[in-house]
Write a protein that holds these residues in place. Structure first.
Motif, PDB file in Angstrom:
ATOM      1  N   SER A  16       0.860  -1.182   0.000  1.00 33.87           N
ATOM      2  CA  SER A  16       0.000   0.000   0.000  1.00 33.87           C
ATOM      3  C   SER A  16       0.891   1.225   0.000  1.00 33.87           C
ATOM      4  CB  SER A  16      -0.936   0.006   1.209  1.00 33.87           C
ATOM      5  OG  SER A  16      -0.206   0.162   2.408  1.00 33.87           O
ATOM      6  N   SER A  32       0.845   5.871  -0.384  1.00 32.76           N
ATOM      7  CA  SER A  32       0.197   7.153  -0.584  1.00 32.76           C
ATOM      8  C   SER A  32       1.289   8.189  -0.754  1.00 32.76           C
ATOM      9  CB  SER A  32      -0.686   7.524   0.616  1.00 32.76           C
ATOM     10  OG  SER A  32      -1.189   8.842   0.470  1.00 32.76           O
ATOM     11  N   ASN A  52      -4.501  10.118  -2.515  1.00 33.00           N
ATOM     12  CA  ASN A  52      -5.202   8.847  -2.649  1.00 33.00           C
ATOM     13  C   ASN A  52      -4.412   7.688  -2.050  1.00 33.00           C
ATOM     14  OD1 ASN A  52      -7.806   9.166  -4.208  1.00 33.00           O
ATOM     15  ND2 ASN A  52      -6.408  10.294  -5.558  1.00 33.00           N
ATOM     16  N   ARG A  53      -5.142   6.631  -1.693  1.00 33.16           N
ATOM     17  CA  ARG A  53      -4.529   5.401  -1.206  1.00 33.16           C
ATOM     18  C   ARG A  53      -4.353   4.449  -2.376  1.00 33.16           C
ATOM     19  NH1 ARG A  53      -1.460   3.739   2.619  1.00 33.16           N
ATOM     20  NH2 ARG A  53      -2.571   5.277   3.887  1.00 33.16           N
ATOM     21  N   LEU A  54      -3.118   3.953  -2.568  1.00 29.79           N
ATOM     22  CA  LEU A  54      -2.805   3.011  -3.631  1.00 29.79           C
ATOM     23  C   LEU A  54      -2.602   1.629  -3.011  1.00 29.79           C
ATOM     24  CD1 LEU A  54      -0.099   5.178  -5.461  1.00 29.79           C
ATOM     25  CD2 LEU A  54      -2.552   5.146  -5.893  1.00 29.79           C
ATOM     26  N   SER A 111      -6.444   2.384  -6.984  1.00 28.13           N
ATOM     27  CA  SER A 111      -6.380   3.635  -6.247  1.00 28.13           C
ATOM     28  C   SER A 111      -7.777   4.106  -5.871  1.00 28.13           C
ATOM     29  CB  SER A 111      -5.687   4.709  -7.097  1.00 28.13           C
ATOM     30  OG  SER A 111      -5.767   5.987  -6.497  1.00 28.13           O
ATOM     31  N   THR A 112      -7.860   4.794  -4.712  1.00 23.93           N
ATOM     32  CA  THR A 112      -9.087   5.518  -4.405  1.00 23.93           C
ATOM     33  C   THR A 112      -9.197   6.688  -5.382  1.00 23.93           C
ATOM     34  OG1 THR A 112      -7.915   6.849  -2.758  1.00 23.93           O
ATOM     35  CG2 THR A 112      -9.023   4.843  -1.984  1.00 23.93           C
ATOM     36  N   GLU A 143       1.283  12.023  -7.721  1.00 24.04           N
ATOM     37  CA  GLU A 143       0.702  10.681  -7.656  1.00 24.04           C
ATOM     38  C   GLU A 143       0.830   9.953  -8.993  1.00 24.04           C
ATOM     39  OE1 GLU A 143      -3.791   9.489  -7.089  1.00 24.04           O
ATOM     40  OE2 GLU A 143      -2.905  10.139  -5.180  1.00 24.04           O
ATOM     41  N   THR A 197       3.019   6.509  -9.623  1.00 28.80           N
ATOM     42  CA  THR A 197       2.434   5.285 -10.179  1.00 28.80           C
ATOM     43  C   THR A 197       3.168   4.859 -11.445  1.00 28.80           C
ATOM     44  OG1 THR A 197       0.267   5.950  -9.307  1.00 28.80           O
ATOM     45  CG2 THR A 197       0.287   4.210 -10.957  1.00 28.80           C
TER      46      THR A 197
END
Length: 315
Positions: free
Chosen positions: A240, A242, A246-248, A266-267, A279, A283
């Motif tokens: 996990s 961040s 967002n939370r990945l 992701s959220t 972000e 990613t």
């Protein structure tokens, strides 16, 4: 005069001995990575060679782009000569497609080692793959959320938990004669009823699953609000992260110093422009990662892609 000649002889002896000493500290390791599949390897694929010691701590790593070349992929690199070594090699392509050789044990010694052709097979996710040493044979073992996976004789054996009076017992669902009984750092492994004796688990003393990592830089650019960032590796192959918004969540695989990430979810929170750009960049870099460097003394972790640092973090 005699004293002068003695000094000259001493200095000359030192100069002659220095190259010999240097030769004794390293040895040349070479071979060819072969893929069984008949396929065209994309140019951007990365050829991977990783050499660790007998604690599975990486000593030497080599990464290069395939660049249009096809199997077999020749490699050569220098590694310490004064200790046993473990070599893994393979290929990393897009979408977390990974081909790996099984761990190859190399005894200590100063002579060059030519491993010749070694086969790399498409490897299923195994999370944080540890070594299992059974006598002189090396296997890889990974603990996923629902099962245990063992890479052995060019196959991946999947086992599920079973009842045990002590320790942890796993067995193949369709073959009770294949099982592993783990007690702390030792294991009793049976394959089709045949027992592999003296098995022990090998994990590095310091690894990426210990603690929470704060992300300090992405592509050499310092992160915005690094105290709000985090990257966590779980021993069962989940991760996990961040970078401030967002939370990945997703999965990863680790084999020695070889590291790659699977699909990342992701959220969908709306983020400030700077955070959103950071972000997206984070990613994109995760998709390229093929290795890592960990310095326990300083608590610093560097994720690598093609031999270059792309993400920096600290505990």
């Amino acid at each position: 005069m005699i004293r002068f000649l003695s000094i000259c002889f001493f200095l000359l002896s030192g100069l002659l001995a220095a190259p010999l000493a240097a030769q004794d500290t390293n040895r040349r390791i070479s071979g060819q990575i072969t893929l069984l599949e008949r396929m065209a390897v994309p140019d951007h694929s990365v050829v991977i060679v990783d050499i660790s010691d007998d604690t599975d701590t990486t000593l030497v790593a080599q990464r290069r782009l395939a660049g249009g070349t096809q199997s077999p992929f020749a490699f050569e690199l220098d590694a310490p000569a004064d200790r046993p070594l473990i070599l893994r090699a393979g290929l990393r392509a897009a979408d977390d497609m990974v081909w790996l050789t099984e761990p190859v044990a190399i005894a200590a010694g100063t002579d060059p080692v030519d491993l010749g052709p070694i086969r790399a097979l498409r490897t299923a996710p195994m999370g944080f793959a540890s070594l299992l040493a059974c006598g002189t044979q090396l296997l890889e073992i990974g603990f996923l959320p629902d099962d245990l996976r063992l890479r052995f004789n060019e196959q991946v054996i999947i086992m599920t938990p079973a009842e045990a009076a002590s320790g942890a017992l796993y067995a193949a669902p369709d073959n009770a004669a294949t099982s592993i009984h783990i007690k702390v750092d030792t294991a009793l492994l049976r394959i089709d009823g045949a027992e592999l004796s003296e098995c022990r688990l090998i994990r590095p003393e310091q690894d990426i699953t210990q603690g929470v990592w704060r992300i300090t830089a992405i592509s050499d650019k310092p992160t915005v609000f690094p105290s709000r960032t985090e990257l966590v590796f779980y021993a069962d192959g989940r991760m996990s992260a961040s970078v401030g918004c967002n939370r990945l969540i997703g999965g990863y695989r680790r084999h020695g110093g070889i590291l790659s990430f699977g699909r990342i979810a992701s959220t969908m929170m709306a983020c400030p422009d700077g955070m959103m750009q950071q972000e997206h960049q984070f990613t994109a870099m995760l998709r390229r990662v093929d290795g890592y460097q960990l310095v326990p003394e300083t608590g610093r972790l560097t994720l690598m892609a093609g031999g270059q640092p792309v993400i920096s973090a600290r505990r």
